[in-house]
Motif scaffolding. Structure first.
Motif, short mmCIF file in Angstrom:
data_model
loop_
_atom_site.label_atom_id
_atom_site.label_comp_id
_atom_site.label_asym_id
_atom_site.label_seq_id
_atom_site.Cartn_x
_atom_site.Cartn_y
_atom_site.Cartn_z
N GLN A 9 34.88 16.75 76.48
CA GLN A 9 33.17 16.26 74.98
C GLN A 9 34.12 15.18 74.80
O GLN A 9 32.55 14.49 74.96
N LYS A 10 35.32 14.78 74.54
CA LYS A 10 35.61 13.22 74.73
C LYS A 10 34.42 11.89 75.55
O LYS A 10 34.83 11.52 75.63
N HIS A 11 34.86 12.90 76.53
CA HIS A 11 35.33 11.38 78.22
C HIS A 11 33.95 12.46 79.75
O HIS A 11 33.99 10.85 79.84
N GLN A 13 30.47 14.85 78.93
CA GLN A 13 29.90 15.29 78.24
C GLN A 13 29.41 16.43 78.71
O GLN A 13 28.86 17.34 79.10
#
Length: 130
Positions: A9-11, A13
């Protein structure tokens, strides 16, 4: 799985969205009692590992290991458990963890041992994981 999804989710999507869809499909197949989906946990992990590749999978495993170790250490009440935990790691282990947090290889290469330990303590602190 939760750590892997947080990492994606952070790196990445797009890969996160694909992983969520794959989990839904595994759940559907499990509910329909399809062969190979008897265990929802195993089928989901197998599918996600294949989808995201070994790099993301190993980063998530490493982050989970750190999280568990920190939680176990924090139960001892020692204020310096973070520093003492990371000080025990080799420079290579610290570099791999920093990379899992998204720090560039060139930045890692320029860090001294103490800087790596302090950065890992900061990145893995509960306030940073919110």
């Amino acid at each position: 799985t939760r750590v892997l999804l947080g990492l994606l989710q952070k790196h990445d999507q797009n890969l996160y969205t694909q992983a969520m869809a794959a989990m839904e499909e595994c759940s559907f197949r499990h509910k329909n009692k399809e062969r190979g989906y008897e265990s929802l946990t195993m089928s989901t992990q197998r599918r996600l590992r294949q989808m995201v590749g070994e790099d993301h999978w190993n980063r998530a495993r490493m982050l989970l290991r750190v999280k568990v170790e920190r939680e176990n250490s924090s139960n001892g009440g020692n204020k310096n458990t973070c520093m003492s935990y990371f000080k025990r790691l080799t420079m290579t282990e610290m570099a791999n963890l920093l990379a899992a947090y998204g720090i560039s290889k060139s930045d890692i290469a320029n860090m001294q041992r103490y800087d790596r330990v302090a950065t890992l303590c900061h990145l893995s602190s509960p306030q940073q994981q919110g």
